[in-house]
Write an enzyme that holds these catalytic residues in place. Structure first.
Site, PDB file in Angstrom:
ATOM      1  N   HIS A   1      -8.261 -12.511  -6.518  1.00  0.00           N
ATOM      2  CA  HIS A   1      -8.723 -11.282  -7.178  1.00  0.00           C
ATOM      3  C   HIS A   1     -10.153 -10.955  -6.771  1.00  0.00           C
ATOM      4  CE1 HIS A   1      -9.112  -7.753  -9.411  1.00  0.00           C
ATOM      5  NE2 HIS A   1     -10.287  -8.208  -9.737  1.00  0.00           N
TER       6      HIS A   1
ATOM      7  N   TYR B   1     -13.263  -7.468  -4.728  1.00  0.00           N
ATOM      8  CA  TYR B   1     -14.623  -6.941  -4.959  1.00  0.00           C
ATOM      9  C   TYR B   1     -15.559  -7.334  -3.815  1.00  0.00           C
ATOM     10  CZ  TYR B   1     -12.558  -5.847  -9.373  1.00  0.00           C
ATOM     11  OH  TYR B   1     -11.707  -5.354 -10.326  1.00  0.00           O
TER      12      TYR B   1
ATOM     13  N   HIS C   1      -0.708   0.862  -4.943  1.00  0.00           N
ATOM     14  CA  HIS C   1      -2.038   0.669  -5.551  1.00  0.00           C
ATOM     15  C   HIS C   1      -3.062   0.228  -4.506  1.00  0.00           C
ATOM     16  CE1 HIS C   1      -5.225  -1.243  -7.923  1.00  0.00           C
ATOM     17  NE2 HIS C   1      -4.915  -2.417  -7.411  1.00  0.00           N
ATOM     18  N   PHE C   2      -2.716  -0.802  -3.725  1.00  0.00           N
ATOM     19  CA  PHE C   2      -3.810  -1.356  -2.917  1.00  0.00           C
ATOM     20  C   PHE C   2      -4.094  -0.573  -1.636  1.00  0.00           C
ATOM     21  CE2 PHE C   2      -0.517  -4.669  -1.648  1.00  0.00           C
ATOM     22  CZ  PHE C   2      -0.449  -4.371  -0.299  1.00  0.00           C
ATOM     23  N   HIS C   3      -3.203   0.331  -1.274  1.00  0.00           N
ATOM     24  CA  HIS C   3      -3.596   1.201  -0.163  1.00  0.00           C
ATOM     25  C   HIS C   3      -4.604   2.254  -0.621  1.00  0.00           C
ATOM     26  CE1 HIS C   3      -0.290  -0.757   1.964  1.00  0.00           C
ATOM     27  NE2 HIS C   3      -0.953  -0.409   3.056  1.00  0.00           N
TER      28      HIS C   3
ATOM     29  N   ARG D   1       8.716  -4.988  -2.967  1.00  0.00           N
ATOM     30  CA  ARG D   1       7.735  -4.991  -1.880  1.00  0.00           C
ATOM     31  C   ARG D   1       8.087  -6.124  -0.929  1.00  0.00           C
ATOM     32  NH1 ARG D   1       2.170  -7.947  -4.053  1.00  0.00           N
ATOM     33  NH2 ARG D   1       1.586  -7.614  -1.886  1.00  0.00           N
ATOM     34  N   ARG D   2       7.410  -6.177   0.213  1.00  0.00           N
ATOM     35  CA  ARG D   2       7.566  -7.260   1.189  1.00  0.00           C
ATOM     36  C   ARG D   2       9.036  -7.489   1.541  1.00  0.00           C
ATOM     37  NH1 ARG D   2       3.142 -11.771  -0.833  1.00  0.00           N
ATOM     38  NH2 ARG D   2       1.479 -10.861   0.367  1.00  0.00           N
TER      39      ARG D   2
HETATM   40 FE1  HAS Z   1      -5.979  -4.299  -7.673  1.00  0.00          FE
HETATM   41  C1  HAS Z   1      -3.023  -6.020  -7.167  1.00  0.00           C
HETATM   42  C2  HAS Z   1      -5.583  -4.548 -11.060  1.00  0.00           C
HETATM   43  C3  HAS Z   1      -9.046  -2.797  -8.158  1.00  0.00           C
HETATM   44  C4  HAS Z   1      -6.657  -4.624  -4.313  1.00  0.00           C
HETATM   45  N1  HAS Z   1      -5.010  -5.125  -6.056  1.00  0.00           N
HETATM   46  C5  HAS Z   1      -3.797  -5.764  -6.055  1.00  0.00           C
HETATM   47  C6  HAS Z   1      -3.463  -6.176  -4.716  1.00  0.00           C
HETATM   48  C7  HAS Z   1      -4.513  -5.807  -3.913  1.00  0.00           C
HETATM   49  C8  HAS Z   1      -5.477  -5.146  -4.765  1.00  0.00           C
HETATM   50  C9  HAS Z   1      -4.653  -6.063  -2.422  1.00  0.00           C
HETATM   51  O1  HAS Z   1      -3.951  -6.265 -12.982  1.00  0.00           O
HETATM   52  C10 HAS Z   1      -2.171  -6.873  -4.281  1.00  0.00           C
HETATM   53  C11 HAS Z   1      -2.300  -8.353  -4.187  1.00  0.00           C
HETATM   54  C12 HAS Z   1      -0.987  -8.958  -3.734  1.00  0.00           C
HETATM   55  O2  HAS Z   1      -0.742  -8.978  -2.535  1.00  0.00           O
HETATM   56  O3  HAS Z   1      -0.192  -9.347  -4.595  1.00  0.00           O
HETATM   57  N2  HAS Z   1      -7.066  -3.727  -9.295  1.00  0.00           N
HETATM   58  C13 HAS Z   1      -6.710  -3.875 -10.594  1.00  0.00           C
HETATM   59  C14 HAS Z   1      -7.718  -3.275 -11.471  1.00  0.00           C
HETATM   60  C15 HAS Z   1      -8.694  -2.778 -10.630  1.00  0.00           C
HETATM   61  C16 HAS Z   1      -8.286  -3.091  -9.282  1.00  0.00           C
HETATM   62  C17 HAS Z   1      -7.707  -3.207 -12.952  1.00  0.00           C
HETATM   63  N3  HAS Z   1      -7.531  -3.791  -6.474  1.00  0.00           N
HETATM   64  C18 HAS Z   1      -8.710  -3.203  -6.880  1.00  0.00           C
HETATM   65  C19 HAS Z   1      -9.583  -3.049  -5.761  1.00  0.00           C
HETATM   66  C20 HAS Z   1      -8.909  -3.558  -4.671  1.00  0.00           C
HETATM   67  C21 HAS Z   1      -7.627  -4.026  -5.141  1.00  0.00           C
HETATM   68  C22 HAS Z   1     -10.977  -2.463  -5.842  1.00  0.00           C
HETATM   69  C23 HAS Z   1      -9.324  -3.688  -3.251  1.00  0.00           C
HETATM   70  C24 HAS Z   1     -10.458  -3.318  -2.755  1.00  0.00           C
HETATM   71  N4  HAS Z   1      -4.566  -5.098  -8.863  1.00  0.00           N
HETATM   72  C25 HAS Z   1      -4.623  -5.150 -10.234  1.00  0.00           C
HETATM   73  C26 HAS Z   1      -3.495  -5.954 -10.730  1.00  0.00           C
HETATM   74  C27 HAS Z   1      -2.769  -6.384  -9.622  1.00  0.00           C
HETATM   75  C28 HAS Z   1      -3.460  -5.826  -8.472  1.00  0.00           C
HETATM   76  C29 HAS Z   1      -3.174  -6.283 -12.107  1.00  0.00           C
HETATM   77  C30 HAS Z   1      -1.517  -7.262  -9.616  1.00  0.00           C
HETATM   78  C31 HAS Z   1      -0.299  -6.448  -9.537  1.00  0.00           C
HETATM   79  C32 HAS Z   1       0.937  -7.309  -9.393  1.00  0.00           C
HETATM   80  O4  HAS Z   1       1.761  -7.283 -10.310  1.00  0.00           O
HETATM   81  O5  HAS Z   1       1.102  -7.999  -8.381  1.00  0.00           O
HETATM   82  C33 HAS Z   1      -9.987  -2.109 -11.084  1.00  0.00           C
HETATM   83  O6  HAS Z   1     -11.092  -2.842 -10.633  1.00  0.00           O
HETATM   84  C34 HAS Z   1     -10.087  -0.681 -10.639  1.00  0.00           C
HETATM   85  C35 HAS Z   1     -11.370  -0.039 -11.094  1.00  0.00           C
HETATM   86  C36 HAS Z   1     -11.529   1.309 -10.459  1.00  0.00           C
HETATM   87  C37 HAS Z   1     -12.035   2.386 -11.062  1.00  0.00           C
HETATM   88  C38 HAS Z   1     -12.179   3.665 -10.296  1.00  0.00           C
HETATM   89  C39 HAS Z   1     -13.628   4.048 -10.155  1.00  0.00           C
HETATM   90  C40 HAS Z   1     -13.759   5.257  -9.274  1.00  0.00           C
HETATM   91  C41 HAS Z   1     -14.786   5.500  -8.467  1.00  0.00           C
HETATM   92  C42 HAS Z   1     -14.782   6.751  -7.642  1.00  0.00           C
HETATM   93  C43 HAS Z   1     -15.151   7.931  -8.473  1.00  0.00           C
HETATM   94  C44 HAS Z   1     -14.992   9.168  -7.697  1.00  0.00           C
HETATM   95  C45 HAS Z   1     -14.439  10.288  -8.128  1.00  0.00           C
HETATM   96  C46 HAS Z   1     -14.259  11.435  -7.206  1.00  0.00           C
HETATM   97  C47 HAS Z   1     -13.976  10.494  -9.534  1.00  0.00           C
HETATM   98  C48 HAS Z   1     -12.505   2.368 -12.469  1.00  0.00           C
HETATM   99  C49 HAS Z   1     -15.973   4.601  -8.378  1.00  0.00           C
HETATM  100  C50 HAS Z   1     -15.587  11.970  -6.710  1.00  0.00           C
HETATM  101  C51 HAS Z   1     -15.348  12.894  -5.568  1.00  0.00           C
HETATM  102  C52 HAS Z   1     -16.112  13.977  -5.232  1.00  0.00           C
HETATM  103  C53 HAS Z   1     -15.630  14.807  -4.170  1.00  0.00           C
HETATM  104  C54 HAS Z   1     -17.345  14.424  -5.915  1.00  0.00           C
HETATM  105 CU    CU Z   2      -6.470  -8.588  -8.987  1.00  0.00          CU
END
Ligand code: HAS
Ligand code: CU
Length: 558
Positions: A234, A238, A385-387, A448-449
């Site tokens: 996990h 980050y 999600h992760f793409h 998946r996979r």
């Molecule tokens: Fe995730 C699975 C939960 C963030 C990557 N995640 C994965 C896997 C990957 C991955 C690779 O709880 C698959 C692993 C595998 O092979 O099995 N993930 C989260 C949560 C967050 C999160 C709660 N993940 C990431 C990030 C990744 C990433 C970052 C890569 C860089 N994820 C999970 C969970 C799984 C999971 C479960 C397991 C699922 C399963 O069952 O297998 C949070 O940290 C996300 C927080 C993000 C935000 C968004 C903030 C937005 C920003 C941009 C704002 C801009 C705007 C537009 C509004 C709060 C900062 C502005 C535009 C203008 C034009 C002005």
């Molecule tokens: Cu995770």
């Protein structure tokens, strides 16, 4: 090359890292993107396969879907990310502290150590001796060189921290009482978090997988090794994301004509990632038998906590951009958005990466919610999600950064700016289509996979989203090709940059000078907190799993 490099110095940024350091960063970045190129092309094969077009027989060296998927995952999220991050963070620390690295010799040794590791990984993957997917789950067993190669890459990242910390300590001695410059502070926070996090995978590889693959252990316990993997797996997300945040917080606002909205909030977000990134790995193991419900609940709760520094980032970065958009004449509630410099590919790529990340964050919350996870776990929803996260927030931002960084480091003119203008948009549209297709298919129950195109249970209602996955993947591949033409064209061209080059560094709206509470400039309290939290949230589970250790021999079904 030397002449070109000197020319950059002559154009005068406040401080320009020495030539050897600029070459080092370029070397890391080039190796990283060369791997992404292969990874992206294999991604297209996967997307087409889901729509029933199986091209594996026509591709040299790739024997089947699982080999292709293993290379895709390892190259994109392990090799590309780590190499780019290595080149970027070392540059950021030198530039931020405005002094040479301690020492450039060690930095080059780190590069070569990692390069050797990467060659071992490449060799075993291409010879189909490591088709174990990027998670290396036991009892699937790879060739020992695969695990050893990845271990060398991890050791390389530790050496990066040694270099940046030594450089930082030297700077502190030279600048007593001063707070660390922001970008150097954030780069150190990133590497500290990662080094703490990587202990899990280090124990897994050195204690179990390497001796097991060498035949020194009769077997390993799948649950214990998976748990150690996710202890690192996990927080590694980050490790990929925080370098993108360094650009979003401290560089992008300057490129957009704005200022950093709040220095304290930015520092706090980076510091919070140190203790909060680690104790959440069980959200990847909600469905694993053998992990107690109580600890799953604690990790679920903490997953919502680690969501917060990203929510803070969305707020701070948007506010910083709004300052820029309004300074450029934007009026009304959203008029400032249109005034942002969208025609600069370095900016457009990062803004679009942020929009995609907002969607990725939402899908992360769905994954994190225990009962929702029961629906989506191990389905194509997770790649959906992760793409949006690593494949967009991270990869598209790194591409955007390269549009100014590679010309800056090499002193060359950006090759084909026309392609660079289209590239982020194609990625954006392709990703919207592909991730929507994947998420939809996942909700309909597609695993998946899995080589779904040839699965006998392929459902009729998967057809439409499967085609979206393939068509979106095609857009992404074209975007990738535009990017690689621009990147490698720039690196290989002889045309020197004509415009002045500077590292874009945003000033904070309010600069409090060096009056900053110590806890926003020191890492030790945060590191101590992290160790305590990890011992509480992981310790009892790991001790119990070690007590119930079950020996599984290795399997090589591929
Ligand atoms: Fe995730 C699975 C939960 C963030 C990557 N995640 C994965 C896997 C990957 C991955 C690779 O709880 C698959 C692993 C595998 O092979 O099995 N993930 C989260 C949560 C967050 C999160 C709660 N993940 C990431 C990030 C990744 C990433 C970052 C890569 C860089 N994820 C999970 C969970 C799984 C999971 C479960 C397991 C699922 C399963 O069952 O297998 C949070 O940290 C996300 C927080 C993000 C935000 C968004 C903030 C937005 C920003 C941009 C704002 C801009 C705007 C537009 C509004 C709060 C900062 C502005 C535009 C203008 C034009 C002005
Ligand atoms: Cu995770």
């Amino acid at each position: 090359m030397a002449a070109t490099m000197t020319r950059v110095v002559a154009r005068g940024d406040a401080y320009i890292p020495p030539e050897s350091e600029r070459k080092l960063s370029l070397a890391f970045i080039a190796v990283g993107f060369a791997h992404l190129l292969v990874g992206v092309l294999l991604g297209l094969l996967q997307g087409l396969e889901h729509a029933g077009i199986d091209l594996y027989a026509y591709v040299p060296l790739i024997r089947h879907y699982y080999q292709g998927l293993s290379i895709h995952g390892v190259f994109n999220v392990l090799v590309f990310t780590t190499c780019f991050i290595g080149g970027f963070l070392m540059f950021v620390v030198g530039r931020g502290l405005e002094r040479p690295l301690e020492t450039a010799g060690l930095a080059w040794a780190t590069f070569w150590l990692m390069a050797v590791g990467i060659v071992m990984v490449d060799y075993t993957l291409f010879t189909n001796q490591a088709s174990v997917l990027f998670t290396s789950y036991a009892p699937l067993q790879a060739h020992p060189l695969y695990y050893l190669g990845l271990a060398l890459v991890v050791v390389g990242t530790w050496l990066m921290l040694v270099i940046t910390l030594r450089t930082t300590l030297a700077w502190r001695r030279e600048n007593p009482g001063k707070k660390l410059p922001l970008i150097a502070f954030a780069a150190n926070a990133t590497l500290i978090m990662w080094t703490l996090a990587s202990v899990g995978i280090a124990i897994e590889f050195v204690g179990f997988l390497i001796p097991w693959s060498l035949g020194w252990l009769p077997g390993v316990d799948p649950l214990l090794t998976r748990t150690l993997f996710w202890l690192t797996g996990h927080p590694i997300v980050y490790f990929w994301l925080l370098p993108a945040y360094i650009s979003w917080y401290f560089m992008l606002p300057k490129q957009a004509g704005g200022k950093l909205f709040s220095e304290s909030l930015a520092r706090l977000a980076f510091l919070l990632f140190i203790p909060l990134s680690l104790p959440v790995g069980f959200h990847h193991q909600y469905l694993d038998p053998g992990v107690s419900e109580g600890y799953k609940a604690i990790h679920a709760f903490l997953t919502f906590a680690v969501f917060m520094p990203s929510a803070m980032t969305a707020f701070t970065v948007l506010a910083s951009l709004e300052i820029g958009g309004r300074a450029r004449g934007g009026k009304g509630l959203l008029g400032w958005v249109t005034r942002l410099p969208w025609n600069d590919p370095a900016v457009a790529a990062q803004l679009l990466a942020m929009v995609l990340f907002a969607l990725g964050g939402v899908s992360g919350l769905i994954n994190a919610s225990y009962n929702m996870n029961l629906v989506v776990h191990n389905t194509l929803f997770v790649p959906g999600h992760f793409h949006l996260t690593v494949g967009s927030a991270v990869a598209l931002t790194f591409m955007g950064v390269s549009y100014w960084l590679v010309p800056y480091l090499s002193g060359k003119k950006l090759f084909s700016p026309g392609l660079a203008k289209w590239q982020p948009w194609l990625w954006f549209v392709g990703m919207l289509i592909m991730s929507r297709g994947m998420s939809w298919m996942g909700i309909l129950g597609a695993p998946r996979r899995t080589a779904l195109g040839s699965a006998p249970y392929f459902m009729a209602d998967w057809t439409m989203p499967a085609w979206m996955t393939a068509i979106g993947g095609l857009c992404l591949t074209i975007s990738g090709i535009f990017f690689f033409i621009t990147l490698f064209g720039t690196l290989l061209s002889k045309e020197k940059a004509t415009e002045p080059q500077q590292v874009p560094l945003a000033e904070p709206v309010e600069d409090n000078g060096d009056k900053l509470p110590g806890w926003l400039d020191r890492f030790t309290p945060w590191v101590t907190a992290t160790v305590i939290i990890v011992l509480i949230t992981y310790g009892p589970s790991i001790v119990r799993m070690a007590g119930e250790y079950t020996v599984f021999p290795g399997l090589r079904p591929y």
